[in-house]
Design an enzyme around this catalytic site. Structure first.
Site, short mmCIF file in Angstrom:
data_model
loop_
_atom_site.label_atom_id
_atom_site.label_comp_id
_atom_site.label_asym_id
_atom_site.label_seq_id
_atom_site.Cartn_x
_atom_site.Cartn_y
_atom_site.Cartn_z
N HIS A 207 8.94 -4.89 -2.63
CA HIS A 207 8.41 -5.39 -1.37
C HIS A 207 6.90 -5.21 -1.29
O HIS A 207 6.34 -4.24 -1.81
CB HIS A 207 9.12 -4.76 -0.16
CG HIS A 207 8.93 -3.29 0.03
ND1 HIS A 207 7.87 -2.77 0.76
CD2 HIS A 207 9.67 -2.23 -0.35
CE1 HIS A 207 7.98 -1.45 0.81
NE2 HIS A 207 9.05 -1.09 0.13
N ASP B 146 4.44 3.01 -1.89
CA ASP B 146 5.69 2.37 -1.47
C ASP B 146 5.32 1.06 -0.77
O ASP B 146 4.89 1.09 0.39
CB ASP B 146 6.44 3.31 -0.53
CG ASP B 146 7.67 2.70 0.09
OD1 ASP B 146 8.20 1.72 -0.45
OD2 ASP B 146 8.09 3.20 1.16
N GLU C 155 10.20 -5.41 4.30
CA GLU C 155 11.23 -4.40 3.97
C GLU C 155 11.19 -3.25 4.96
O GLU C 155 12.24 -2.72 5.35
CB GLU C 155 11.02 -3.89 2.54
CG GLU C 155 12.14 -2.99 2.03
CD GLU C 155 11.94 -1.50 2.29
OE1 GLU C 155 12.86 -0.72 2.01
OE2 GLU C 155 10.85 -1.13 2.78
#
Length: 344
Positions: free
Chosen positions: A67, A177, A205
């Site tokens: 993502h 992330d 996400e």
């Protein structure tokens, strides 16, 4: 791969505002694919879907995903005194927010997240971590009018954080992330692939895995490899059983999280393959969190899905920390599994 990671982490792109990240990836991919045989498309959600032809036609359609969005904030109100009220986009703990430098809106206005000073708190008020709804962003404006000349309600807010390599093998940045997963896929796209492969750079996400649903229905893969980052709590004062995973121990593979009970054959197979290929691997030892696998595995007629995650300390903050050796392990495992699944 580290060059990709550095450049990606320095870009801003909260959920629903991933354009800068998508354009960067699109530019890089354009130089890595054969426009006659391969393809790159953007769907209405904003997912970037890349097809790259390999040396062989696979028995199974394999999709790798990562993502593009990061956690952050969004402006909800401009106060008369020029301060900004805001709310979080994605899961951000208020404990990692106070005092952080941020960038607001398209003009990248500098700001600081503040709260009521401890000296003015009464009772145990100062000892309690403030809820995000009680915090504000100071952009240096003296009035609402001045603030409105710089920012608007609905503007995105991102952590300001440098990319830093430190210690023996560590990297610090915001948005590891999941810009790490994007970097892995870009690195794979540099290679001459064994099999035709699909790469899905997904949106939103962090607010409910929304882009994944659109992508999986469009591609209808047989197998999906979800590239992610996950919490590593291998830090002081956390006992062994609650550390989830450890940095330096390799790629993390989950057997279950809050949105997916993973295919046990794929889970065990990943460990067998890693042993054969001498790739460091470890299980995620706590049932927590979730990722795009939660949507992917139950879409269409069902998709056999595995998640490969990078152990990340201080995740969803301005100072995520990862280990370079773990990054290499994740890349090697993703590449190896993609070839196994294509010919399964």
């Amino acid at each position: 791969m580290l060059d990709y990671l550095r450049e990606l982490c320095l870009l801003d792109g909260i959920s629903g505002r991933e354009k800068n990240v998508r354009e960067y990836i699109s530019d890089k991919v354009g130089a890595l694919i054969d426009t006659a045989a391969d393809s790159i498309t953007t769907d209405p959600m904003g997912n970037l879907i890349v097809f790259k032809k390999g040396r062989k036609t696979p028995k199974n359609k394999v999709m790798l995903t990562a993502h593009t969005d990061e956690v952050g904030f969004i402006v909800t109100y401009i106060c008369d005194n020029g301060f900004l009220r805001f709310t979080n986009v994605g899961g951000v703990d208020s404990k990692v927010v106070c005092g952080r430098a941020v960038s607001v809106g398209d003009k990248a206005v500098n700001g600081i997240i503040g709260q009521k000073v401890m000296h003015l708190c009464e009772g145990d008020e100062g000892a309690v971590c403030k809820d995000i709804s009680s915090l504000y962003i100071d952009i240096g404006a003296d009035s609402k009018k001045q603030a409105e000349s710089l920012v608007s309600i609905g503007d995105s807010v991102h952590f300001k954080s440098d990319y830093v390599e430190f210690g023996s093998n560590k990297v610090k940045a915001k948005a590891i992330d999941d810009r790490f997963g994007c970097a892995v896929m870009l690195k794979m796209l540099e290679l001459e692939l064994e099999y035709d492969t699909y790469f899905a750079f997904l949106v939103q996400e962090e607010v409910g895995c929304r882009g994944a649903g659109a992508a999986v229905f469009a591609l209808r893969p047989d197998y999906a490899i979800v590239l992610e980052a996950t919490t590593a709590s291998d830090i002081a004062f956390v006992d062994d059983e609650n550390q989830v995973c450890r940095q330096g121990k390799g790629a993390v593979v989950s057997f279950m999280d809050r949105s997916t009970v993973y295919d046990m054959e794929l889970f065990k197979g990943a460990f067998t393959l890693a042993k054969e290929k001498n790739i460091k691997i470890q299980p995620k030892t706590t049932v927590a969190g979730g990722n795009d696998a939660g949507i992917i595995h139950k879409s269409c007629e069902g998709v056999r899905t595995i998640a490969i995650s990078l152990p990340c300390r201080y995740i969803h903050s301005a100072t995520c920390v990862a280990d370079k050796a773990d990054m290499d392990a994740c890349f090697d495992l993703a590449r190896a599994l993609s070839e196994v699944y294509a010919d399964a």
